[in-house]
Scaffold this motif. Structure first.
Motif, PDB file in Angstrom:
ATOM      1  N   SER A 195     -45.467  36.825 -28.212  1.00 19.87           N
ATOM      2  CA  SER A 195     -45.704  38.244 -27.953  1.00 19.87           C
ATOM      3  C   SER A 195     -45.651  38.541 -26.465  1.00 19.87           C
ATOM      4  O   SER A 195     -46.048  37.729 -25.628  1.00 19.87           O
ATOM      5  N   THR A 196     -45.204  39.750 -26.129  1.00 20.47           N
ATOM      6  CA  THR A 196     -45.218  40.190 -24.730  1.00 20.47           C
ATOM      7  C   THR A 196     -46.637  40.292 -24.198  1.00 20.47           C
ATOM      8  O   THR A 196     -46.841  40.318 -22.976  1.00 20.47           O
ATOM      9  N   ALA A 197     -47.621  40.330 -25.103  1.00 22.74           N
ATOM     10  CA  ALA A 197     -49.021  40.394 -24.669  1.00 22.74           C
ATOM     11  C   ALA A 197     -49.454  39.122 -23.954  1.00 22.74           C
ATOM     12  O   ALA A 197     -50.505  39.090 -23.296  1.00 22.74           O
ATOM     13  N   THR A 198     -48.655  38.054 -24.081  1.00 22.61           N
ATOM     14  CA  THR A 198     -49.014  36.786 -23.439  1.00 22.61           C
ATOM     15  C   THR A 198     -48.538  36.689 -21.995  1.00 22.61           C
ATOM     16  O   THR A 198     -48.870  35.726 -21.303  1.00 22.61           O
ATOM     17  N   VAL A 199     -47.783  37.677 -21.524  1.00 22.21           N
ATOM     18  CA  VAL A 199     -47.140  37.550 -20.216  1.00 22.21           C
ATOM     19  C   VAL A 199     -48.150  37.328 -19.100  1.00 22.21           C
ATOM     20  O   VAL A 199     -47.944  36.471 -18.224  1.00 22.21           O
ATOM     21  N   ASP A 239     -37.621  39.692 -18.393  1.00 21.62           N
ATOM     22  CA  ASP A 239     -36.185  39.511 -18.586  1.00 21.62           C
ATOM     23  C   ASP A 239     -35.927  38.597 -19.782  1.00 21.62           C
ATOM     24  O   ASP A 239     -35.040  38.848 -20.609  1.00 21.62           O
ATOM     25  N   ALA A 240     -36.723  37.514 -19.887  1.00 18.79           N
ATOM     26  CA  ALA A 240     -36.535  36.562 -20.986  1.00 18.79           C
ATOM     27  C   ALA A 240     -36.931  37.159 -22.325  1.00 18.79           C
ATOM     28  O   ALA A 240     -36.414  36.736 -23.367  1.00 18.79           O
ATOM     29  N   PHE A 241     -37.824  38.126 -22.345  1.00 14.78           N
ATOM     30  CA  PHE A 241     -38.162  38.804 -23.585  1.00 14.78           C
ATOM     31  C   PHE A 241     -37.076  39.798 -23.976  1.00 14.78           C
ATOM     32  O   PHE A 241     -36.821  40.023 -25.165  1.00 14.78           O
ATOM     33  N   ALA A 242     -36.424  40.378 -22.978  1.00 15.39           N
ATOM     34  CA  ALA A 242     -35.433  41.433 -23.245  1.00 15.39           C
ATOM     35  C   ALA A 242     -34.051  40.895 -23.518  1.00 15.39           C
ATOM     36  O   ALA A 242     -33.186  41.632 -23.978  1.00 15.39           O
ATOM     37  N   ALA A 243     -33.807  39.632 -23.213  1.00 15.36           N
ATOM     38  CA  ALA A 243     -32.445  39.081 -23.320  1.00 15.36           C
ATOM     39  C   ALA A 243     -31.875  39.235 -24.720  1.00 15.36           C
ATOM     40  O   ALA A 243     -32.596  39.217 -25.702  1.00 15.36           O
TER      41      ALA A 243
END
Length: 393
Positions: free
Chosen positions: A354-358, A389-393
């Motif tokens: 999850s992006t919540a872990t960033v 960026d790595a989440f959006a790739a």
């Protein structure tokens, strides 16, 4: 056959070629090892060729410790040390991928040293490494970490999963038996993830700050080998799994190429690594992500961040994989195409992360010891951007 086996040293003695693993008893005898501890992981221990290795030592007082799995932790080392000492062993045979290799080195260190393993953490040691370290013979079964030619072990804390590095030149195995036949049965997913680990080592080593032209040359040749062999290795593994016919000679040549590339990655990254590894270490710590897979997913985003810092070096690497490349972006484009071809997910979300872990990932990555060697300084805000960026790739 013996005629297909070559020897080279860097500085470890490497016996490379099909069937080289059958020289184990000869190499152990040359080192004066009579009571070896075999260290491997629980999956390798089930393979027929591993049983053959065990059987080859039936005339020696050998014992196997196979309590290694996943990202290795201190408790695995502690258990292995107890087995080593109870057996009164006098040397270690490390068989498998990066995890058993690293655990074997840590067992060797702690066999005769007091205290806790992390008392000997590189850069933060509170005890000297001043006791004998038993010799290690390494037999790799994957082409990724190259730990068989490395001087360090990466072990995680059982509770926090934080990775710690233990380093000493004496941890370098005395002999490597690099037999590409042992890699022929590797599944496609493991082949891909470990291959991307090797590629990340090579690319980051070439980009790392500092001057080491020997490592730079090795890194470029290693990238060349990955470009020529990784996709073929994965394709052969996929066809094997599907029951399709493959060319055994071509498969063996591809595995041999990647086995060399893996060792070259480990040799070259003595120069340093970079931001990709800091991001990957955080993913392994927080999400227990396979290290090679984490590197593979993070590599394009990390290289997009680095491109502006070293455009000429990127161009040199790009021309290794495509002689007609006109700029460094071609390297990143090639990495993306290769990753897709071998089944590496294009983004972190594909792993269920999850992006919540960033925020947590950034807090771990910023403290990691790899990114200080990165060619471009990495701030906390930069880590946020790279992960996004790595989440959006």
């Amino acid at each position: 056959m013996a005629s297909d086996i070559s020897t080279y040293n860097f500085p470890t003695k490497i016996r490379f070629g099909p069937g080289s693993c059958h020289e184990l008893t000869t190499e152990l005898a040359a080192l004066g090892i009579q009571r070896p501890l075999i260290v491997t992981d629980r999956d390798v221990a089930k393979l027929p060729w591993f049983t053959t290795i065990e059987d080859s030592l039936r005339d020696m007082a050998a014992v196997t410790f196979s309590g290694v799995w996943g990202n290795p932790v201190v408790s695995q080392v502690t258990t292995g040390v107890a087995v080593y000492q109870d057996h009164n062993a006098d040397g270690i045979v490390a068989v498998g991928g990066g995890a058993p290799m690293d655990v074997a080195k840590a067992i060797a260190l702690m066999a005769h040293h007091p205290g806790h393993l992390f008392d000997y953490e590189d850069g933060n040691s509170t005890r000297p490494i001043d006791q004998p370290i038993p010799p290690i013979v390494a037999i790799p079964s994957t082409a990724g970490t190259g730990s068989e030619v490395g001087r360090s072990a990466v072990i995680s804390d059982d509770e926090t999963h934080a990775k710690k590095i233990v380093f000493d030149p004496q941890l370098l195995p005395k002999v490597v038996l690099a037999d590409p036949e042992l890699l022929l049965g590797l599944p496609a997913k493991i082949t891909a993830a470990t291959g991307m680990d090797a590629l990340t080592h090579l690319i980051e080593a070439f980009l790392a700050k500092g001057t080491n032209p020997l490592c730079d040359g090795i890194a470029l040749e290693g990238i060349h080998l990955v470009a020529h062999h990784l996709k073929d290795c994965v394709t052969f593994a996929q066809k094997q799994a599907a029951g399709e016919e493959i060319d055994p000679a071509a498969h063996l040549a591809a595995r041999a190429g990647m086995l060399n590339a893996s060792m070259m990655g480990a040799i070259s990254f003595q120069k340093g690594l970079g931001v990709t590894h800091s991001c990957a270490h955080a993913l392994s710590t927080l999400c227990d992500t396979h290290h090679g897979l984490a590197n593979g997913i993070m590599l394009p985003a990390a290289m997009r961040f680095n491109l502006e810092a070293e455009p000429e070096k990127f161009l040199r690497m790009a021309r290794v994989v495509d002689p007609s490349a006109e700029n460094g972006q071609a390297l990143i484009d090639w990495i993306v195409v290769l990753s897709d071809a071998i089944g590496i997910p294009s983004c972190l979300s594909a792993l269920g992360i999850s992006t919540a872990t960033v925020s947590e990932l950034v807090s771990i990555a910023i403290d990691d010891g790899c990114h200080p060697c990165n060619p471009r300084p990495v701030t906390e805000a930069d880590f946020y951007a790279i992960y996004q960026d790595a989440f959006a790739a």
